[in-house]
Design a protein around this motif. Sequence first.
Motif, PDB file in Angstrom:
ATOM      1  N   TYR A 186      61.701  78.089  38.491  1.00  0.00           N
ATOM      2  CA  TYR A 186      61.330  79.317  39.204  1.00  0.00           C
ATOM      3  C   TYR A 186      59.820  79.454  39.361  1.00  0.00           C
ATOM      4  N   ARG A 187      59.044  78.651  38.627  1.00  0.00           N
ATOM      5  CA  ARG A 187      57.582  78.707  38.709  1.00  0.00           C
ATOM      6  C   ARG A 187      57.051  77.848  39.852  1.00  0.00           C
ATOM      7  N   ASP A 188      57.909  77.038  40.462  1.00  0.00           N
ATOM      8  CA  ASP A 188      57.477  76.166  41.551  1.00  0.00           C
ATOM      9  C   ASP A 188      57.321  76.981  42.832  1.00  0.00           C
ATOM     10  N   PRO A 189      56.095  77.079  43.364  1.00  0.00           N
ATOM     11  CA  PRO A 189      55.887  77.906  44.559  1.00  0.00           C
ATOM     12  C   PRO A 189      56.644  77.405  45.782  1.00  0.00           C
ATOM     13  N   ASN A 190      56.993  76.104  45.791  1.00  0.00           N
ATOM     14  CA  ASN A 190      57.716  75.549  46.933  1.00  0.00           C
ATOM     15  C   ASN A 190      59.233  75.672  46.793  1.00  0.00           C
ATOM     16  N   GLY A 191      59.690  76.090  45.606  1.00  0.00           N
ATOM     17  CA  GLY A 191      61.118  76.262  45.392  1.00  0.00           C
ATOM     18  C   GLY A 191      61.919  74.981  45.437  1.00  0.00           C
ATOM     19  N   ARG A 192      61.268  73.840  45.164  1.00  0.00           N
ATOM     20  CA  ARG A 192      61.946  72.551  45.292  1.00  0.00           C
ATOM     21  C   ARG A 192      62.202  71.864  43.958  1.00  0.00           C
ATOM     22  N   ARG A 193      61.399  72.159  42.959  1.00  0.00           N
ATOM     23  CA  ARG A 193      61.439  71.382  41.728  1.00  0.00           C
ATOM     24  C   ARG A 193      62.524  71.892  40.778  1.00  0.00           C
ATOM     25  N   GLY A 194      63.129  70.949  40.049  1.00  0.00           N
ATOM     26  CA  GLY A 194      64.146  71.302  39.072  1.00  0.00           C
ATOM     27  C   GLY A 194      63.715  70.958  37.661  1.00  0.00           C
ATOM     28  N   LEU A 195      64.390  71.572  36.697  1.00  0.00           N
ATOM     29  CA  LEU A 195      64.114  71.344  35.280  1.00  0.00           C
ATOM     30  C   LEU A 195      65.374  70.797  34.613  1.00  0.00           C
ATOM     31  N   VAL A 196      65.262  69.636  34.020  1.00  0.00           N
ATOM     32  CA  VAL A 196      66.364  69.060  33.248  1.00  0.00           C
ATOM     33  C   VAL A 196      66.390  69.714  31.877  1.00  0.00           C
ATOM     34  N   PHE A 197      67.595  70.094  31.414  1.00  0.00           N
ATOM     35  CA  PHE A 197      67.686  70.631  30.055  1.00  0.00           C
ATOM     36  C   PHE A 197      68.712  69.834  29.259  1.00  0.00           C
ATOM     37  N   ARG A 198      68.419  69.664  27.971  1.00  0.00           N
ATOM     38  CA  ARG A 198      69.242  68.834  27.095  1.00  0.00           C
ATOM     39  C   ARG A 198      69.553  69.577  25.808  1.00  0.00           C
ATOM     40  N   GLN A 199      70.328  68.922  24.950  1.00  0.00           N
ATOM     41  CA  GLN A 199      70.681  69.420  23.613  1.00  0.00           C
ATOM     42  C   GLN A 199      71.529  70.690  23.671  1.00  0.00           C
ATOM     43  N   ALA A 200      72.514  70.690  24.555  1.00  0.00           N
ATOM     44  CA  ALA A 200      73.434  71.830  24.628  1.00  0.00           C
ATOM     45  C   ALA A 200      74.873  71.331  24.681  1.00  0.00           C
ATOM     46  N   PRO A 201      75.325  70.543  23.681  1.00  0.00           N
ATOM     47  CA  PRO A 201      76.668  69.955  23.765  1.00  0.00           C
ATOM     48  C   PRO A 201      77.796  70.985  23.754  1.00  0.00           C
ATOM     49  N   GLY A 202      77.521  72.192  23.285  1.00  0.00           N
ATOM     50  CA  GLY A 202      78.566  73.205  23.227  1.00  0.00           C
ATOM     51  C   GLY A 202      78.756  73.997  24.501  1.00  0.00           C
ATOM     52  N   TYR A 203      77.982  73.692  25.543  1.00  0.00           N
ATOM     53  CA  TYR A 203      78.113  74.487  26.766  1.00  0.00           C
ATOM     54  C   TYR A 203      79.375  74.128  27.542  1.00  0.00           C
ATOM     55  N   ILE A 204      79.768  75.028  28.430  1.00  0.00           N
ATOM     56  CA  ILE A 204      80.822  74.724  29.389  1.00  0.00           C
ATOM     57  C   ILE A 204      80.268  74.975  30.787  1.00  0.00           C
ATOM     58  N   TRP A 205      80.814  74.238  31.759  1.00  0.00           N
ATOM     59  CA  TRP A 205      80.371  74.378  33.142  1.00  0.00           C
ATOM     60  C   TRP A 205      81.441  75.114  33.938  1.00  0.00           C
ATOM     61  N   ILE A 206      81.003  76.120  34.663  1.00  0.00           N
ATOM     62  CA  ILE A 206      81.907  76.985  35.422  1.00  0.00           C
ATOM     63  C   ILE A 206      81.544  76.910  36.905  1.00  0.00           C
ATOM     64  N   ASN A 207      82.540  76.670  37.760  1.00  0.00           N
ATOM     65  CA  ASN A 207      82.264  76.669  39.203  1.00  0.00           C
ATOM     66  C   ASN A 207      82.297  78.094  39.752  1.00  0.00           C
ATOM     67  N   GLN A 208      82.050  78.228  41.034  1.00  0.00           N
ATOM     68  CA  GLN A 208      81.941  79.570  41.606  1.00  0.00           C
ATOM     69  C   GLN A 208      83.303  80.268  41.681  1.00  0.00           C
ATOM     70  N   GLN A 209      84.359  79.531  41.405  1.00  0.00           N
ATOM     71  CA  GLN A 209      85.684  80.144  41.339  1.00  0.00           C
ATOM     72  C   GLN A 209      86.015  80.636  39.925  1.00  0.00           C
ATOM     73  N   GLY A 210      85.039  80.451  39.001  1.00  0.00           N
ATOM     74  CA  GLY A 210      85.208  80.961  37.641  1.00  0.00           C
ATOM     75  C   GLY A 210      85.924  80.024  36.700  1.00  0.00           C
ATOM     76  N   ARG A 211      86.060  78.754  37.074  1.00  0.00           N
ATOM     77  CA  ARG A 211      86.838  77.813  36.263  1.00  0.00           C
ATOM     78  C   ARG A 211      86.023  76.582  35.875  1.00  0.00           C
ATOM     79  N   ARG A 212      86.379  76.005  34.719  1.00  0.00           N
ATOM     80  CA  ARG A 212      85.832  74.702  34.352  1.00  0.00           C
ATOM     81  C   ARG A 212      86.417  73.643  35.286  1.00  0.00           C
ATOM     82  N   PHE A 213      85.688  72.528  35.438  1.00  0.00           N
ATOM     83  CA  PHE A 213      86.151  71.480  36.352  1.00  0.00           C
ATOM     84  C   PHE A 213      85.883  70.080  35.834  1.00  0.00           C
TER      85      PHE A 213
END
Length: 491
Positions: free
Chosen positions: A254-281
């Motif tokens: 969010y600090r990138d003025p061009n809105g293009r750059r991404g940040l990789v994040f690690r060390q979160a093995p307990g997370y779950i990923w949810i799609n826009q339909q509200g479900r894991r995939f």
Amino acid sequence: MSQVKHFTTDIAIIGSGGAGIAAGIEARDAGASAIAFEKAPDLGGAAIISGGGCLIVGTPIQKENGIIDTPDLAFNDWIRWGGPSVDEVWARYYIEHSLHDLYFWAERMGVKWVDMKQQEGNTVIRWTRSQSNGLGLMTHLIEAFRERGGEIVANTEVTELKKENGRVTGFLAKDAATGETVDVDSKVVVVATGGFNSNLDMVLEANPGLKGERIMEGSGRGSTGTGHRLVRQADGYLTHMDHIWFYVYATPDYRDPNGRRGLVFRQAPGYIWINQQGRRFHNEALSGGNSATPALMAQEPRHAWAVVDTPIVAKVEIADPYYRAGDKVDRDKVQELLDNSPFIKKADSLEELGRAMEVDVPAFLDTVERYNQACEQGLDKDPEFGKPLKLSKKFDTPPYYAIQIFPLARKNFGGVKTDIRCRVLNKHFEPIPGLYAAGEVAGMAGGHINGRAGLEGTMLGPSIFSGRVAGGWAAHEAGCGDGFVGVPNRD
């Protein structure tokens, strides 16, 4: 009239990342003078912000852990994973030289290899990490280059290669701090500028099917395709440019003025990923570019939410220098991201979090409940996607966070075509005199060593190794040394 700064050297290296510095060390050890020119104010390129892992075969750490590995086994894994577009000659060359000419060589430079990690596609564990990740690895290599009399000139962006009678004889550049012209005369030029994944326009040019999607830039800040442009102007051949390695455990900066750059994040093995339909995939434990990326790309729309609670988020690391204090995580900066990014939602209840994500709330709550039940029951794997639950817990400690994730262009698996000596080839596959390329600008090595998918550690490792090869043969072309030979491991 602006001044012109002149440099004269045997080997002029463009870039100070893993490939460039390794080339400089090799050139100096062969007796050639070498100067590395870096366009950024900071040294180390993408390698210095990497996880520091290299695929290495037959290491002492493997043997200490009872792991039996051979070049044949690693080669078979590599070919199976990368597919038919793997450069098999370069893959075999790297694998056989990874023990003596990367592992032990780096140790002689002061690097300490500390542990291993299982990575997707590998029959055995062979991804080997250096102490303090890429920061520790590159710090030692830069020191080794300087100790040998190598020079590094920062804030210097190369604008064009010089040629005389078909031979590359140096380059022109600009001093970013003063605006002065920099004129470099050399016997040989080594291009080690990295990839182009911090140039979204080039990413979309190579993969036009992604236009209209939110794709993030995710390589080193200097990885903007400068070297590809220079080599193309010198009649070099580019190959497999559509082979780009995407990660999806990343969120917009969010600090990138061009809105293009991404940040990789690690060390979160307990997370779950949810799609826009509200479900894991997907099984979130499989987070690599050959598993998680296709899974996310199949969602509509092509994004998801990484859901964590307070104990999980307390361990998250952001792979960007801003979020680190040396080799330690700056927790205050990570919290600043969590509190301020519009791509991260925070709530005191899961229902409130679902509304903030604008997903199907009943479906989301049902998904989390089923996952929590699997954790409560002490199951080894979750029944829906087979995710190992050893490092997971039920979601029960607010505040809860949902981190929006999108595809992030991380590595280039195609690039400048070279021969086994790292000489840049033209469209007739003939070497261009005086011009070499190594590292990610050359698809890590040769042009396309990985094919379409990498086993991990097959980016940093081959970049450093191909840098050594380029430096040794560049020095030989400049009249110093016998070229790169190395010590293969063929047990």
